[in-house]
Enzyme design. Structure first.
Site, mmCIF file in Angstrom:
data_model
loop_
_atom_site.group_PDB
_atom_site.id
_atom_site.type_symbol
_atom_site.label_atom_id
_atom_site.label_comp_id
_atom_site.label_asym_id
_atom_site.label_seq_id
_atom_site.Cartn_x
_atom_site.Cartn_y
_atom_site.Cartn_z
ATOM 1 N N LYS A 125 26.051 8.016 45.419
ATOM 2 C CA LYS A 125 26.674 9.017 46.307
ATOM 3 C C LYS A 125 27.436 10.100 45.559
ATOM 4 O O LYS A 125 27.532 10.019 44.301
ATOM 5 C CB LYS A 125 27.619 8.492 47.254
ATOM 6 N N GLY A 126 27.831 11.307 46.200
ATOM 7 C CA GLY A 126 28.786 12.274 45.706
ATOM 8 C C GLY A 126 28.896 13.467 46.468
ATOM 9 O O GLY A 126 28.783 13.242 47.733
#
Length: 430
Positions: free
Chosen positions: A115-116
């Site tokens: 994720k980011g």
């Protein structure tokens, strides 16, 4: 002096990481997880923080901070969204990456979790500025993403256009002969740029399907059941769209602009048209009255769909909830203390890693089509999505019954046991 808003954001982000770790530890304890594998799963594999400059429309340069956390890839390439939001930081990315690992494992996909995103409020930037920000972020990520390594997708405040910019930027860094081999570096793309039919509605359709499966099992007729939705973006809209088609009635919606209520029902498509014309804001919609946002979760309804951010249902507002079902369209919307209160009240919770997994399943279908040079029709995609989600849903229900646990614990158990099996069979290098 730290403002109340900043304090609230810090608590939100810290709470998400704390929640996912408590959920993991609870499930790991219940299955007596191998302690060595537990050590691995408690940690992320890789964490990337990038600072990059972008020239704004007025000629000034602004420096942004972007994140990509890769939690685990024991089952396949890292997979997970990129979000543009003020609450994005390393702890938020860690928590969301872990949830993605459990989500892909539960769904039986050949993926890990990542994720980011970028710490910003996209409403403050023009379309051309967002394009330059996205392209520069992609360039900064470099070879840390790739079609067989880490495959981003849309998330909060990102969409198909965002993915198209990432795709084009990433492909431009590759030799001409390799560019066609990299179409699946991102999913959630526009149809014309290699996207899949149905990907736009996959997450919301999945939320709807899990509610439908739950209702069928409980022998509950969804017609005329009242539901409320927090967040009216892609997930909130499509969930509402399909529930309305099933005969359920949308009575209240909450987003960052405020809360609206109409006990007789809110037209889903009318609200979407208004939101689209008002910079994705529901505030001022003529088909409903405004309401104090603190009253939202305590409204009279049958179903609540939190489809916004994490840690929205807390110990403070859980006591007010009158609904008998919560379907988690967002990631981590219910904190641990709130869940304990809700379960004691007999309220069922369809956990996020099951409820909103339609998005990553749809992404997997897009990735497969790009990889194999295929194009699937909408009805084929939706049928495959329903079949996959049905398998996951009833496996969770069966595990919950056998082990006498709630649905979230059952979902985590299934996900963690699949990862444990992979490590046991493969061994630990060296």
């Amino acid at each position: 002096m730290v403002t109340k808003t900043l304090k609230k954001k810090r608590v939100l982000k810290q709470g998400m990481l704390e929640n996912v770790m408590r959920q993991f530890n609870h499930a790991a304890d219940s299955i007596d997880l191998n302690p060595n594998i537990r050590k691995i799963l408690e940690m992320t594999n890789n964490e990337l923080v990038v600072h990059f400059p972008v020239r704004m429309d007025n000629g000034e340069v602004e420096v942004f901070t972007g994140y990509r956390v890769q939690h685990n890839n024991a089952l396949g390439p890292y997979k997970g969204g990129l979000r543009y939001h003020a609450t994005v930081d390393i702890d938020a990315a860690r928590a969301l990456a872990m949830w993605m690992t459990w989500k892909t494992s539960l769904a039986g996909l050949p993926y890990g979790g990542a994720k980011g995103g970028i710490q910003l409020n996209p409403k403050k930037y023009s379309h051309s500025e967002l394009e330059r920000i996205t392209r520069r972020f992609t360039y900064a990520l470099g070879d840390n993403i790739g079609p067989e390594l880490d495959i981003p997708a849309p998330d909060v405040n990102t969409n198909a256009q965002t993915m198209a910019w990432i795709l084009d930027t990433y492909m431009s860094t590759k030799p001409p002969a390799e560019r066609s081999m990299n179409m699946h570096v991102v999913t959630g793309k526009p149809i014309g740029a290699g996207g899949s039919e149905g990907r736009d509605r996959a997450t919301g359709y999945g939320v709807f399907l899990t509610i439908k499966f739950w209702a069928e099992q409980k022998k509950v007729d969804l017609r005329n059941r009242k539901f409320i939705v927090q967040g009216f973006g892609n997930v909130g809209y499509w969930t509402s769209h399909f529930l309305e088609k099933e005969g359920a009635i949308l009575t209240a919606v909450q987003d960052a602009s405020g809360t609206i209520l109409n006990e007789k029902g809110i037209s889903v498509d009318s609200l979407l048209a208004y939101s689209d014309a008002n910079n994705r804001s529901i505030y001022g919609f003529a088909g409903a009255k405004s309401l104090d946002s603190s009253e939202f979760f305590g409204l009279d309804c049958d179903i609540i769909v939190p489809a916004a951010l994490g840690n929205q249902i807390t110990a403070d507002n859980a006591k007010k909830i009158k609904a008998y079902l919560i379907a988690e369209g967002a990631n981590g919307p219910t904190d641990v203390e709130a869940e304990e209160i809700l379960l004691k009240k007999g309220i069922d919770i369809i956990p996020d890693i099951l409820c909103n997994s339609g998005g990553v399943i749809g992404s997997y279908f897009e990735w497969l089509q790009n990889r194999n040079g295929e194009i699937w029709q909408l009805d084929e995609v939706m049928a495959k999505l329903e079949k996959k989600l049905k398998e996951s849903f009833f496996k969770v229900m069966e595990t919950a019954k056998i082990r006498n646990v709630d649905m979230r614990s059952a979902a985590f158990i299934i996900a963690i046991e699949r990862l444990e099996e992979a490590y046991v069979q493969r061994g630990i290098f060296p």
